[in-house]
Scaffold this motif. Structure first.
Motif, PDB file in Angstrom:
ATOM      1  N   GLY A 278      -5.242  -9.607   9.783  1.00 17.80           N
ATOM      2  CA  GLY A 278      -4.134  -8.799   9.286  1.00 17.80           C
ATOM      3  C   GLY A 278      -3.134  -9.562   8.442  1.00 17.80           C
ATOM      4  O   GLY A 278      -2.133  -9.003   7.991  1.00 17.80           O
TER       5      GLY A 278
ATOM      6  N   SER B  55       2.983  -0.223   3.786  1.00 17.18           N
ATOM      7  CA  SER B  55       2.590  -1.444   4.485  1.00 17.18           C
ATOM      8  C   SER B  55       2.351  -2.564   3.465  1.00 17.18           C
ATOM      9  O   SER B  55       1.662  -2.376   2.465  1.00 17.18           O
ATOM     10  CB  SER B  55       1.369  -1.201   5.367  1.00 17.18           C
ATOM     11  OG  SER B  55       0.188  -1.353   4.635  1.00 17.18           O
TER      12      SER B  55
ATOM     13  N   SER C  36      -8.256 -10.600   3.220  1.00 14.76           N
ATOM     14  CA  SER C  36      -9.162  -9.680   2.503  1.00 14.76           C
ATOM     15  C   SER C  36      -8.452  -9.050   1.314  1.00 14.76           C
ATOM     16  O   SER C  36      -9.038  -8.909   0.231  1.00 14.76           O
ATOM     17  CB  SER C  36      -9.647  -8.576   3.443  1.00 14.76           C
ATOM     18  OG  SER C  36     -10.409  -9.129   4.486  1.00 14.76           O
TER      19      SER C  36
ATOM     20  N   TYR D 184      -8.469  -3.892  -5.407  1.00 14.97           N
ATOM     21  CA  TYR D 184      -7.080  -3.440  -5.336  1.00 14.97           C
ATOM     22  C   TYR D 184      -6.358  -3.927  -6.582  1.00 14.97           C
ATOM     23  O   TYR D 184      -6.764  -4.904  -7.202  1.00 14.97           O
ATOM     24  CB  TYR D 184      -6.364  -4.049  -4.113  1.00 14.97           C
ATOM     25  CG  TYR D 184      -6.887  -3.628  -2.756  1.00 14.97           C
ATOM     26  CD1 TYR D 184      -7.587  -2.444  -2.579  1.00 14.97           C
ATOM     27  CD2 TYR D 184      -6.640  -4.432  -1.637  1.00 14.97           C
ATOM     28  CE1 TYR D 184      -8.039  -2.075  -1.323  1.00 14.97           C
ATOM     29  CE2 TYR D 184      -7.093  -4.061  -0.379  1.00 14.97           C
ATOM     30  CZ  TYR D 184      -7.799  -2.884  -0.230  1.00 14.97           C
ATOM     31  OH  TYR D 184      -8.252  -2.514   1.013  1.00 14.97           O
TER      32      TYR D 184
ATOM     33  N   PHE E   7       0.830  -1.202   0.000  1.00 15.16           N
ATOM     34  CA  PHE E   7       0.000   0.000   0.000  1.00 15.16           C
ATOM     35  C   PHE E   7       0.864   1.252   0.000  1.00 15.16           C
ATOM     36  O   PHE E   7       2.021   1.219   0.395  1.00 15.16           O
ATOM     37  CB  PHE E   7      -0.934   0.006   1.206  1.00 15.16           C
ATOM     38  CG  PHE E   7      -2.041  -0.990   1.088  1.00 15.16           C
ATOM     39  CD1 PHE E   7      -3.093  -0.763   0.214  1.00 15.16           C
ATOM     40  CD2 PHE E   7      -2.023  -2.157   1.819  1.00 15.16           C
ATOM     41  CE1 PHE E   7      -4.122  -1.685   0.088  1.00 15.16           C
ATOM     42  CE2 PHE E   7      -3.049  -3.081   1.705  1.00 15.16           C
ATOM     43  CZ  PHE E   7      -4.100  -2.853   0.835  1.00 15.16           C
TER      44      PHE E   7
ATOM     45  N   ALA F 297       0.816  -5.918   2.291  1.00 13.27           N
ATOM     46  CA  ALA F 297      -0.314  -6.791   2.589  1.00 13.27           C
ATOM     47  C   ALA F 297      -0.055  -8.212   2.090  1.00 13.27           C
ATOM     48  O   ALA F 297      -0.466  -9.184   2.720  1.00 13.27           O
ATOM     49  CB  ALA F 297      -1.581  -6.230   1.963  1.00 13.27           C
TER      50      ALA F 297
ATOM     51  N   GLY G 203      -3.647 -10.772   5.485  1.00 13.69           N
ATOM     52  CA  GLY G 203      -3.756 -10.419   4.072  1.00 13.69           C
ATOM     53  C   GLY G 203      -4.879 -11.128   3.322  1.00 13.69           C
ATOM     54  O   GLY G 203      -4.953 -11.038   2.089  1.00 13.69           O
TER      55      GLY G 203
HETATM   56  N1  LIG Z   1      -6.601   0.040   2.208  1.00 11.81           N
HETATM   57  C1  LIG Z   1      -5.529  -0.241   2.957  1.00 11.81           C
HETATM   58  N2  LIG Z   1      -4.558   0.682   3.137  1.00 11.81           N
HETATM   59  C2  LIG Z   1      -3.477   0.412   3.870  1.00 11.81           C
HETATM   60  N3  LIG Z   1      -3.238  -0.768   4.473  1.00 11.81           N
HETATM   61  C3  LIG Z   1      -4.159  -1.737   4.340  1.00 11.81           C
HETATM   62  C4  LIG Z   1      -5.358  -1.528   3.571  1.00 11.81           C
HETATM   63  N4  LIG Z   1      -6.067  -2.677   3.593  1.00 11.81           N
HETATM   64  C5  LIG Z   1      -5.370  -3.541   4.345  1.00 11.81           C
HETATM   65  N5  LIG Z   1      -4.217  -3.000   4.791  1.00 11.81           N
HETATM   66  C6  LIG Z   1      -3.197  -3.640   5.578  1.00 11.81           C
HETATM   67  O1  LIG Z   1      -2.834  -4.842   4.917  1.00 11.81           O
HETATM   68  C7  LIG Z   1      -2.670  -5.878   5.843  1.00 11.81           C
HETATM   69  C8  LIG Z   1      -3.612  -7.021   5.497  1.00 11.81           C
HETATM   70  O2  LIG Z   1      -4.914  -6.648   5.747  1.00 11.81           O
HETATM   71  P1  LIG Z   1      -6.168  -7.552   5.371  1.00 11.81           P
HETATM   72  O3  LIG Z   1      -5.996  -8.010   3.981  1.00 11.81           O
HETATM   73  O4  LIG Z   1      -7.388  -6.791   5.685  1.00 11.81           O
HETATM   74  O5  LIG Z   1      -5.994  -8.753   6.386  1.00 11.81           O
HETATM   75  P2  LIG Z   1      -7.069  -9.828   6.876  1.00 11.81           P
HETATM   76  O6  LIG Z   1      -8.237  -9.730   5.974  1.00 11.81           O
HETATM   77  O7  LIG Z   1      -6.351 -11.113   6.769  1.00 11.81           O
HETATM   78  O8  LIG Z   1      -7.409  -9.456   8.267  1.00 11.81           O
HETATM   79  C9  LIG Z   1      -2.954  -5.289   7.208  1.00 11.81           C
HETATM   80  O9  LIG Z   1      -1.704  -4.977   7.792  1.00 11.81           O
HETATM   81  C10 LIG Z   1      -3.735  -4.069   6.929  1.00 11.81           C
HETATM   82  O10 LIG Z   1      -3.481  -3.070   7.884  1.00 11.81           O
END
Ligand SMILES: Nc1ncnc2c1ncn2[C@@H]1O[C@H](COP(=O)(O)OP(=O)(O)O)[C@@H](O)[C@H]1O
Ligand SMILES: [Mg+2]
Lengths: 291, 225
Positions: free
Chosen positions: B38, B15, B42, B52, B11, B17, B40
């Motif tokens: 967290g 960060s 989603s 995305y 991102f 993902a 990754g």
């Molecule tokens: N739109 C975003 N902008 C910045 N960081 C993101 C965003 N979406 C997710 N993240 C980061 O990416 C990582 C993975 O998140 P996510 O895919 O939501 O994990 P999960 O669904 O397994 O809980 C996390 O560290 C989260 O903070």
């Protein structure tokens, strides 16, 4: 085609969401379009009337009877040689008398009393451009054969400049009100888009194209504007129709305006309105529906 | 059905993902995507429907090259997918029936088809008794099932579910899983993200595990420890 159902249904659902804003938008478009329609029609009417005069006599030179008719003829030739002059007509005393008799045939007492001898011989001048009447007056000044000069150009000029001022100021107001309508549309659409944020997000997830999501907004803007303009044009036609038979027609001049001019004006206005609505909706939802 | 090659997602702000994820899922499979919050999950699902865009690597979903897909073609991709997001996205002012028929309406079906299909979908997810209720009158499980029904409106080839059992108790979770398995048996490929190990361990399906954005294991008939 099935897909249009959703679009049309939602156009109306959206419009019902902010009825006051929608009405305000329609009114603003109405006033703006009405100003454009009526002033352009008014100008066309004035132009029609003045062009008639333009084909007629522009300057009349009354000749001094004490000078010889040879001098009169000479003056006529001089005038005919000016490039600004299209035609010069020699109007004799008896012709003037005939004309007078026709003009006042309803007033026999007057005709009996008039001493026709005082009616002067005149040169009736037709110019290529009526605005050049001043040149003629300047050149004829001090000429011994000339008794008096009358020009219709002055009146025409004043009327045309009055019309132009009218058109210009009405255009400025139409523009300002149009701009207000523009802002109203943008705000209405943004309010709706904001209220439907979730719905739009779901639509995207389902796989609705962005055009499809935008269409109700575009339709709304175009429809609101078109309703405003249609009413304005309707009122405009009615107004002109009424003027044709009203006192204005008798007192000032003929309300002559061709139906084809009005039809073209109407079509151009409606078409511009569609473009206007399209552009306003484009600006209104450009950012809002982008993510 | 799905192919990821060396996919990373970073991102703005740095960060990470997902990093260097490669895997394949064939037609008809039922796959769990597991990992802690967290990790990754989603993000990976969102890459598949181009919510995305990958920073690196290539992604292919239902025979479409997602990485190079122009944005105007994203709707075409999504119409082949059923998407159930992590938070149930139901319109509050519409009943269950209307929430589902809404999708069919947007997809351009005519009124007769909309009614028929909505009823079929409601039957499939077992919401006959709640079809005229509004979302705030539904339980969590019912909301999720309504979302699943809506996701199936386009007859998708692939169903992506992000933690559909996220806040449900075990009994209700099993109901949802059974439903998804039923849908899978009817021919739809299913990829379901979850952090609930108890479910995964019982169902003996393929399991992909993410940890800190890396794909750390891929087991057939998997268990999740
Ligand atoms: N739109 C975003 N902008 C910045 N960081 C993101 C965003 N979406 C997710 N993240 C980061 O990416 C990582 C993975 O998140 P996510 O895919 O939501 O994990 P999960 O669904 O397994 O809980 C996390 O560290 C989260 O903070
Ligand atoms: Mg998640």
């Amino acid at each position: 085609m099935k897909k249009l159902n959703y679009v049309i249904k939602n156009t109306f659902i959206n419009m019902r969401r902010n009825p006051l804003l929608v009405i305000a938008t329609m009114l603003a478009v109405l006033v703006s379009s009405f100003l454009v329609f009526t002033t352009l029609s008014a100008r066309a009417i004035v132009e029609n009337n003045t062009s008639r005069w333009q084909n007629g006599v522009h300057v009349v030179i009354f000749l001094d009877d004490r000078v010889t008719s040879t001098a009169h003829k000479q003056l006529q030739e001089t005038l005919e040689n000016y490039p600004e002059v299209r035609m010069v007509e020699y109007f004799t005393k008896s012709e003037a008398m005939d004309e007078f008799k026709i003009l006042f045939k309803d007033q026999p007492e007057l005709l009996q009393e008039v001493d026709f001898d005082i009616l002067p011989t005149s040169l009736r001048i037709n110019l290529n451009n009526p605005a050049d009447y001043k040149l003629i007056i300047e050149r004829m000044e001090g000429n011994a054969a000339v008794k008096e000069i009358r020009a219709s150009g002055e009146a025409i000029e004043r009327l045309l400049s009055l019309t132009n001022t009218l058109v210009l100021s009405a255009s400025i107001f139409a523009g300002l009100i149009g701009f207000a309508a523009f802002i109203l549309i943008i705000n209405t659409l943004r309010l709706t888009a904001y209220a439907k944020k979730k719905e739009i997000k779901i639509m995207r997830t389902i796989g609705a194209s962005s055009t499809y999501i935008r269409l109700p907004f575009i339709f709304e803007a175009i429809l609101e504007s078109l309703i405003g303009t249609s009413i304005a044009v309707g009122l405009g036609w009615g107004f002109i129709q009424y003027s044709k038979t009203s006192f204005i027609a008798d007192s000032i001049f003929d309300i002559t305006i061709s139906d084809s001019y009005l039809t073209n004006l109407t079509l151009i206005l409606l078409f511009s309105t569609i473009l206007f609505g399209f552009f306003a909706s484009f600006v209104g939802i450009r950012r809002v529906l982008n993510d | 059905m799905i192919r990821l090659e060396d996919v990373s997602l970073v991102f703005q702000g740095g960060s990470v993902a997902l990093s260097n994820v490669s895997t394949q899922i064939s037609e008809g499979e039922f796959v769990y995507l597991i990992g802690h919050s967290g990790s990754g999950k989603s993000s990976l699902l969102k890459l598949l429907y181009k919510e995305y865009s990958a920073t690196k690597g290539s992604i292919e979903v239902v025979d479409m090259d997602v990485t190079s897909l122009p944005s105007w073609k994203i709707p075409l991709l999504r119409r082949k997918l059923g998407i159930v997001t992590q938070e149930p996205q139901l319109l509050e002012n519409r009943t269950t029936f209307e929430n589902i028929s809404f999708a069919l309406e947007v997809l351009g079906f005519d009124e007769k088809e909309i009614n028929e299909k909505t009823n079929t979908l409601i039957e499939l997810v077992d919401l006959e008794n709640s079809m005229y209720k509004f979302p705030n009158q539904l339980s969590g499980g019912e909301q999720t099932r309504a979302c699943i029904a809506r996701a199936l409106a386009s007859n998708p080839l692939l169903l992506l579910c992000d933690e559909p059992t996220g806040n449900l108790d075990p009994d209700l979770s099993i109901q949802i899983i059974s439903l998804l398995e039923k849908i899978n048996r009817a021919g739809t490929t299913v990829l379901m993200a979850t952090h609930d190990s108890s479910i995964v361990n019982r169902r003996k399906k393929r399991v992909l595990q993410l940890s800190n954005g890396k794909l750390v294991s891929d087991v057939e008939k998997g268990r999740y420890i």
